[in-house]
Design an enzyme around this catalytic site. Sequence first.
Site, PDB file in Angstrom:
ATOM      1  N   GLU A 106       1.340   0.497  -5.084  1.00 34.01           N
ATOM      2  CA  GLU A 106       0.762   1.727  -4.531  1.00 34.01           C
ATOM      3  C   GLU A 106       1.225   2.910  -5.376  1.00 34.01           C
ATOM      4  O   GLU A 106       2.409   3.243  -5.391  1.00 34.01           O
ATOM      5  CB  GLU A 106       1.205   1.906  -3.076  1.00 34.01           C
ATOM      6  CG  GLU A 106       0.741   3.198  -2.435  1.00 34.01           C
ATOM      7  CD  GLU A 106       1.362   3.428  -1.067  1.00 34.01           C
ATOM      8  OE1 GLU A 106       1.580   4.594  -0.700  1.00 34.01           O
ATOM      9  OE2 GLU A 106       1.644   2.423  -0.363  1.00 34.01           O
TER      10      GLU A 106
ATOM     11  N   LYS B 153       0.087   1.535   8.744  1.00 35.17           N
ATOM     12  CA  LYS B 153       1.360   1.790   8.097  1.00 35.17           C
ATOM     13  C   LYS B 153       2.259   2.530   9.084  1.00 35.17           C
ATOM     14  O   LYS B 153       1.937   3.653   9.488  1.00 35.17           O
ATOM     15  CB  LYS B 153       1.128   2.635   6.846  1.00 35.17           C
ATOM     16  CG  LYS B 153       2.379   3.240   6.227  1.00 35.17           C
ATOM     17  CD  LYS B 153       1.967   4.158   5.073  1.00 35.17           C
ATOM     18  CE  LYS B 153       3.127   5.000   4.598  1.00 35.17           C
ATOM     19  NZ  LYS B 153       2.746   5.885   3.484  1.00 35.17           N
TER      20      LYS B 153
END
Length: 219
Positions: free
Chosen positions: A43, A139
């Site tokens: 990421e 998340k």
Amino acid sequence: MNKIHTIQRIVDHGVVAVLRGKDANEVAEMAEQAIAGGIKAIEITMTVPSALKAIEKLAAKYSSTANDPSKFAIIGVGTVLDPETARAAILSGSEFVVGPSLNPATVALCNRYRIPVMPGVMTIKEIQEALELGVDIVKLFPSTTPSAIKAIKGPLPQANIMPTGGVTLDNIGEWIAAGAIAVGIGSDLTNEAAKKGDLSLIAARAAQYVQAFKAARGQ
């Protein structure tokens, strides 16, 4: 099918490297080292100057559809605050989108283009809204303790949760035991390497996280 395939690979490999650096070149090198250490989900945060250049470079080199497990990585984007940023990242090659908060417009755009999106959530209300919007993995950010996942899964056992922040080598097993479907690793992966000016140290740290994750999964 690409969306399903990407989600499955993120879940299978389980460790997402959340990378920040001073510029696109540095963060791309960090990603290379993390991949060399065995982390397959990367990421790149939009807080990195010229982050899209790093994503484009990495996406051109790696492909999550590669048949050779040693030659693929899933390149995604993080710290996405709006759909405009998400679309730009997708056009640069991002295969998944992560945000620090739940932005319905960003979720809608990612669903439109069949790209996995993982918004940041903290409350039961936010998680329920995310599920209703079609989010597959939320998340948990900022994550607190593994017991938070157990508490969430009481009323929402169907939620797929990825904690980010607060996950370490010492407690990764607790997060997995609590029900985390994957984990995000940030500064703990790169701090030592950055301080010593030796980014190759990231590979060794990444390997430790991969090994710890597999052990927690009983693999």
